[in-house]
Design a protein around this motif. Structure first.
Motif, mmCIF file in Angstrom:
data_model
loop_
_atom_site.group_PDB
_atom_site.id
_atom_site.type_symbol
_atom_site.label_atom_id
_atom_site.label_comp_id
_atom_site.label_asym_id
_atom_site.label_seq_id
_atom_site.Cartn_x
_atom_site.Cartn_y
_atom_site.Cartn_z
ATOM 1 N N MET A 1 0.850 -1.178 0.000
ATOM 2 C CA MET A 1 0.000 0.000 0.000
ATOM 3 C C MET A 1 0.897 1.243 0.000
ATOM 4 O O MET A 1 1.816 1.369 0.790
ATOM 5 N N THR A 2 0.600 2.173 -0.866
ATOM 6 C CA THR A 2 1.366 3.407 -0.963
ATOM 7 C C THR A 2 0.897 4.387 0.101
ATOM 8 O O THR A 2 -0.310 4.617 0.245
ATOM 9 N N PRO A 3 1.831 4.969 0.880
ATOM 10 C CA PRO A 3 1.401 5.935 1.899
ATOM 11 C C PRO A 3 0.770 7.166 1.259
ATOM 12 O O PRO A 3 1.171 7.588 0.191
ATOM 13 N N LEU A 4 -0.234 7.714 1.926
ATOM 14 C CA LEU A 4 -0.912 8.896 1.415
ATOM 15 C C LEU A 4 -0.215 10.187 1.826
ATOM 16 O O LEU A 4 -0.434 11.221 1.233
ATOM 17 N N VAL A 5 0.622 10.121 2.852
ATOM 18 C CA VAL A 5 1.338 11.288 3.338
ATOM 19 C C VAL A 5 2.828 10.991 3.273
ATOM 20 O O VAL A 5 3.286 9.983 3.802
ATOM 21 N N SER A 6 3.577 11.860 2.629
ATOM 22 C CA SER A 6 5.025 11.673 2.546
ATOM 23 C C SER A 6 5.681 12.105 3.847
ATOM 24 O O SER A 6 5.348 13.151 4.410
ATOM 25 N N ASN A 7 6.607 11.298 4.330
ATOM 26 C CA ASN A 7 7.375 11.592 5.546
ATOM 27 C C ASN A 7 6.503 11.742 6.786
ATOM 28 O O ASN A 7 6.895 12.376 7.748
ATOM 29 N N GLY A 8 5.314 11.181 6.766
ATOM 30 C CA GLY A 8 4.434 11.224 7.930
ATOM 31 C C GLY A 8 4.796 10.116 8.903
ATOM 32 O O GLY A 8 5.608 9.241 8.614
ATOM 33 N N VAL A 9 4.207 10.159 10.061
ATOM 34 C CA VAL A 9 4.417 9.110 11.063
ATOM 35 C C VAL A 9 3.057 8.559 11.468
ATOM 36 O O VAL A 9 2.071 9.289 11.528
#
Length: 92
Positions: free
Chosen positions: A1-9
């Motif tokens: 699954m591709t994250p929806l937020v870059s560099n998020g935690v």
């Protein structure tokens, strides 16, 4: 699954209890609700969100509080129907 937020935690369950999902009918299958917008709880009667999140008839929206894992029911979710949408006069 591709994250929806870059560099998020990732958040911990219950870390942001005032954030809600706003659901609206899916465009492809209107019988299914889909994540449409997010909002924040102001008090027991009001949610605040972006003006563009009020473009559909209010009767079609639902608000979900207590959601954490969108792919599983965890027993903490509370779903409410929307009874009214108030749009700020400067955004009409």
């Amino acid at each position: 699954m591709t994250p929806l937020v870059s560099n998020g935690v990732p958040t911990r369950k219950g870390e942001f209890p005032y954030i809600v999902n706003i659901l609206a009918p899916n465009i492809v299958d209107p019988k299914q609700q889909t994540e449409y917008c997010t909002g924040a709880i102001v008090n027991e009667h009001y949610i605040i969100t972006l003006a563009q999140c009020s473009s559909r008839p209010f009767e079609t929206y639902q608000v979900v509080a207590g959601e954490h894992n969108l792919t599983a029911s965890e027993g903490t979710e509370q779903v409410r129907n929307v009874s009214q949408v108030i749009v700020h006069p400067e955004h009409m």
